[in-house]
Motif scaffolding. Structure first.
Motif, PDB file in Angstrom:
ATOM      1  N   ARG A 447     -53.423  10.370 -27.890  1.00 50.72           N
ATOM      2  CA  ARG A 447     -54.008   9.069 -27.598  1.00 50.72           C
ATOM      3  C   ARG A 447     -52.935   7.991 -27.602  1.00 50.72           C
ATOM      4  NH1 ARG A 447     -59.421   7.165 -28.423  1.00 50.72           N
ATOM      5  NH2 ARG A 447     -59.546   4.904 -28.685  1.00 50.72           N
ATOM      6  N   GLY A 448     -52.984   7.119 -26.593  1.00 53.67           N
ATOM      7  CA  GLY A 448     -52.064   6.007 -26.511  1.00 53.67           C
ATOM      8  C   GLY A 448     -52.782   4.679 -26.608  1.00 53.67           C
ATOM      9  N   LEU A 449     -52.532   3.791 -25.674  1.00 55.99           N
ATOM     10  CA  LEU A 449     -53.104   2.455 -25.680  1.00 55.99           C
ATOM     11  C   LEU A 449     -54.630   2.486 -25.568  1.00 55.99           C
ATOM     12  CD1 LEU A 449     -52.484  -0.664 -25.467  1.00 55.99           C
ATOM     13  CD2 LEU A 449     -52.602  -0.331 -22.988  1.00 55.99           C
ATOM     14  N   THR A 450     -55.304   1.706 -26.429  1.00 57.89           N
ATOM     15  CA  THR A 450     -56.765   1.590 -26.409  1.00 57.89           C
ATOM     16  C   THR A 450     -57.148   0.196 -25.936  1.00 57.89           C
ATOM     17  OG1 THR A 450     -56.988   3.147 -28.244  1.00 57.89           O
ATOM     18  CG2 THR A 450     -58.865   1.703 -27.809  1.00 57.89           C
ATOM     19  N   VAL A 451     -58.188   0.099 -25.115  1.00 61.49           N
ATOM     20  CA  VAL A 451     -58.701  -1.198 -24.664  1.00 61.49           C
ATOM     21  C   VAL A 451     -60.005  -1.471 -25.399  1.00 61.49           C
ATOM     22  CG1 VAL A 451     -59.390  -2.611 -22.698  1.00 61.49           C
ATOM     23  CG2 VAL A 451     -57.619  -0.865 -22.415  1.00 61.49           C
TER      24      VAL A 451
END
Length: 467
Positions: A447-451
């Motif tokens: 998992r990377g960037l979350t919005v």
């Protein structure tokens, strides 16, 4: 992964949009996605859906590897959304709109001197499109439609022609091709009477490579010399009345879908005019495109060394009539850089996937590709695109991706590849959407960037401030 849930999501997936991301932490960037230029940002397209409808927001972020950004607190740029967001390497973002077969409104964006996403002045009407590509300073969209009335035959049937829109990103202009001369006719494209549509426009050197997808005989083609192009024993496939619906509609007198499913042809154009093609042909794979309703997904991609890898999911296996079904497995062939013909390269995808095929694929850096795989063979019912795999073209090895969440509802339509990773946006049913990075050597996802507070991430890319 919950395959059935992901599958249902993919089957109902509307054309997602690639978009810009805003608001970001001030954390130090990781090596994988640290921009080479300090004035660049990642652009993410997010949507928020509630009881009042859907809101489209363009945001920006410094990194894809980790952290959170939010659609709240009046951040980001509101917009009308798009059927397909296209990032041009000249640092423009185009919102291509597909309006159920009619012309759509398109506009473009850039990063201003403050590093914010800003709309440009012009809006355009572009032709209906089923495929698109980037060539130098142009974004080109294509579809197949009817030629002008002046080209009708004695029955009043119109030949099929290629409809092209050219968006000049620097000049901020739009134009359509002139179909009145017959130069863009796609009738009898392979000297077998059938017409085609194009799937993908992939640049390698100064040339454009496109999947030429046979569509069968139009009313115009089937009527030539009282049925010259109808194969013996195929006469009953000619439609006796209008019927079907949406992308599967047909007219009385046409022979819908190809009579030659065990062939693959790639059209090679010398420039953006998309005329006078030469053809690379092989009988080791079926036609080269993924299918979903009226969309023809590009499955022809250039590796970093300029070789063109041609993927076929063998979608013709899904045809109802055995005469129109392919016997060829999903596979990959290659046109070497600088060549106009296939070489001896071949890989059988189904041998490494328990007989399964794929819906889409994208370049993932070097000679590796990200593939969206179906959950079961075409010979079974209710197949859906549920899993990802990494295909190493040099090693001819397919490896399924691990580490994705089990509650996936949909994915974006574009990917971003850098330094051995390929990034894909993932939307889930039980939380905020995020961008996942996949190591192309191990096929391990993280998992990377979350919005935060978003319903979907519909796409993303990288841009620099336009000077």
């Amino acid at each position: 992964m919950n395959n059935h849930l992901f599958m249902r999501a993919m089957c109902t997936l509307a054309l997602p949009a690639v978009i810009l991301s805003g608001c970001s932490d001030n954390e130090e960037l990781s090596d994988e996605t640290k921009p080479e230029e300090t004035n660049g940002k990642f652009v993410i397209a997010a949507t928020v859906t509630d009881s009042k409808g859907t809101t489209n927001i363009l945001l920006t972020a410094e990194s894809l590897d980790e952290g959170h950004i939010s659609v709240g607190n009046n951040t980001g740029l509101l917009n009308d959304g798009a059927s397909q967001w296209v990032f041009h390497p000249g640092n423009y973002l185009y919102a291509l709109t597909y309006n159920q077969g009619n012309a759509g409104t398109t506009r473009s964006y850039l990063l201003n001197s403050d590093g914010d996403v800003a709309p440009r002045e012009m809006e355009y009407k572009i032709s209906r499109f089923t495929s698109y590509g980037i060539y130098k300073d142009l974004i080109i969209t294509t579809s197949t439609g009817s030629a002008p009335a002046s080209q009708a035959d004695g029955n009043g049937y119109l030949p099929k022609t290629l409809l092209v829109s050219y968006l000049d990103v620097d000049a901020e202009t739009s134009r359509q091709n002139d179909t009145s001369t017959g130069a863009y006719s796609v009738e009898n494209y392979f000297d077998n009477g059938e017409y085609v549509t194009l799937a993908g426009l992939e640049k390698s050197g100064d040339r454009i490579f496109s999947g030429a997808i046979p569509m069968g005989l139009s009313q115009y083609g089937a009527a030539v010399e009282n049925g010259k192009w109808i194969r013996p024993g195929y006469e009953d496939l000619v439609k006796t009345a209008d019927g079907g619906s949406n992308s599967s509609s047909y007219k009385k007198g046409e022979l819908q879908w190809t009579q030659y499913p065990d062939e693959c042809r790639v059209a090679i154009f010398n420039d953006e005019t998309l005329t006078d093609p030469t053809f690379a042909k092989t009988d080791r794979i079926s036609y080269p495109c993924g299918r979903f309703k009226s969309q023809y997904y590009q499955t022809i991609w250039a590796a970093d060394n300029g070789d063109i890898y041609v993927f076929s999911p063998s979608y013709a296996k899904t045809m109802t009539d055995s005469r129109q079904k392919t016997v060829l497995p999903a596979g990959v062939c290659r046109i070497p850089a600088g060549s106009s013909q296939f070489d001896s390269y071949y890989c059988n995808i189904e041998e490494q996937s328990e007989g399964r095929s794929f819906m889409r694929c994208w370049p993932a850096g070097g000679s590796r590709f990200l593939m969206l795989m179906y959950d079961r063979p075409f010979t079974e019912k209710n197949f859906v695109a549920t899993d990802f795999a990494i295909f190493d073209a040099e090693a001819k090895k397919l490896t399924f991706v691990s580490g994705l969440p089990s509650t996936v509802s949909s994915i974006g339509k574009t990917v971003f590849a850098k330094d051995g990773y390929v990034y894909v946006s993932v939307n889930v049913t039980d939380g905020d959407p995020a961008i996942y990075k996949i190591a192309t050597t191990t096929a391990q996802a993280s998992r990377g960037l979350t919005v935060d507070k978003a319903t979907d991430i519909t796409g993303f890319g990288y841009m620099e401030v336009k000077k």
